[in-house]
Design an enzyme around this catalytic site. Structure first.
Site, PDB file in Angstrom:
ATOM      1  N   GLU A 101      -5.929  -2.020 -16.848  1.00 48.06           N
ATOM      2  CA  GLU A 101      -5.023  -2.521 -17.871  1.00 48.06           C
ATOM      3  C   GLU A 101      -5.747  -3.390 -18.887  1.00 48.06           C
ATOM      4  OE1 GLU A 101      -1.308  -4.209 -17.188  1.00 48.06           O
ATOM      5  OE2 GLU A 101      -0.607  -2.721 -15.769  1.00 48.06           O
ATOM      6  N   CYS A 340       0.660 -12.972 -18.006  1.00 47.26           N
ATOM      7  CA  CYS A 340      -0.280 -13.502 -17.036  1.00 47.26           C
ATOM      8  C   CYS A 340       0.238 -13.312 -15.616  1.00 47.26           C
ATOM      9  CB  CYS A 340      -0.512 -14.981 -17.325  1.00 47.26           C
ATOM     10  SG  CYS A 340      -1.665 -15.789 -16.208  1.00 47.26           S
TER      11      CYS A 340
END
Length: 348
Positions: A101, A340
């Site tokens: 990713e 995050c």
């Protein structure tokens, strides 16, 4: 170069992305091309983001045809999603078929890319989605650089900042991470102080990084105010006591002259209590540092909760009262699972 040699180069994973101008110049000369083609290749590779040698129009047509299959080191976009805040999450397919990713985070003035340094992560932090999927392998330098070029191409906008906060523990892949950092700075042209390398802490690795005296930002993922709590949240902390980690960070400041940023994910009623804030302020007393408080971003595997705003405000006030520079960072891309702690190599 014959097709057989091209195939052998692919098999040996010799790629051009990540090579310096001098290395690319030497490479083109090995292919019986004039030295000036090295600069042309360098510009097309790093400034234009070319994906195939056959697309470099300034090269002779015959040579382009011969070299069409030579690997540059670029990935392909397997999946792409866009959050309401315009953050874009990418699943990138590598040459060996593995998926990583990367995240593109735009603001009015800049474009930040959050890059992965490993396929998966071996650290297994309890609140992080990446570690739940296990660890496969380290990324090579060109696979890190490619993430930046891919996002830059998709946004049609120059990347201004790069943060090594995607999948993986950068310090567990320090050689390739340092090589990527140097190339992003020198070849892609991103300022060293606009590059942030994050780590949860591996004994000796921060000291190793310090020896390079890079002008980058070092971000240490602390997430706890004492050793017992840190071991609960970060299993690897059992092998690296908090005091030892902080000592290594102090040495880093002394060697590099650069302050350390500490990342602290706030988990409701776990590490966000006033006593945690006071403990943290004692840990960082007299430290040249900055603290980023990150309200927790939920994942499906665990039931941690994000603190209420008044709890976040109280935690912040305690640190500021202790003269610690602090900011609260609400992660972008939450709705696309691109924030995050939410990154994983799947669409779900």
């Amino acid at each position: 170069m014959t097709p057989q040699i091209v195939k052998q180069s692919i098999k040996n994973s010799e790629v051009l992305l990540g090579k310096s101008l001098a290395e690319l110049t030497a490479w083109v000369q090995e292919q019986d091309q004039p030295a000036y083609r090295g600069k042309q290749l360098y510009q097309w590779l790093y400034q234009k983001g070319v994906r195939s040698l056959s697309d470099i129009s300034v090269f002779p047509k015959k040579w382009r045809h011969e070299m069409a299959g030579y690997p540059l080191g670029r990935s392909t976009i397997h999946y792409r999603s866009v959050a309401p805040d315009a953050t874009r999450k990418y699943l990138l397919r590598l040459a060996d078929g593995l998926i990583i990713e990367a995240v593109g985070i735009p603001t009015a003035k800049r474009l930040t890319v959050c890059v992965s340094s490993q396929v998966g992560c071996p650290m297994d932090c309890d609140f992080c989605a990446t570690g739940k999927g296990g660890f496969t392998r380290n990324l090579k330098a060109h696979e890190i650089i490619d993430q930046v070029l891919t996002v830059q191409e998709d946004f049609e906008q120059r990347v201004s900042n790069v943060v090594f906060m995607g999948m993986g523990e950068p310090m567990a892949n320090i050689d390739h991470v340092i090589a990527a950092v140097k190339s992003l700075n020198q070849d892609v042209g991103i300022g060293a102080r606009s590059l942030t390398v994050s780590t949860v802490g591996i004994p000796g690795k921060i000291h190793q990084l310090a020896q390079h005296k890079l002008q980058i930002v070092l971000a240490v993922s602390l997430h706890a105010s004492n050793q017992a709590l840190r071991e609960q949240l970060i299993p690897s902390a059992k092998k690296y006591p908090l005091n030892n980690l902080l000592d290594e960070c102090r040495d880093y400041v002394e060697v590099t002259g650069r302050r350390v940023t500490f990342e602290y994910v706030l988990l409701s009623r776990v590490n966000d209590l006033p006593e945690n804030a006071r403990e943290l302020s004692q840990c960082l007393k007299g430290f040249q540092t900055h603290v980023n408080l990150i309200p927790y971003n939920p994942i499906s595997e665990v039931d941690y909760q994000r603190p209420q705003k008044n709890r976040i405000r109280e935690f912040t006030n305690i640190l500021e009262a202790a003269n610690i520079t602090v900011s609260v960072r609400y992660s972008r891309g939450l709705e696309a699972d691109a924030a995050c702690g939410q990154l994983r190599a799947s669409k779900v």
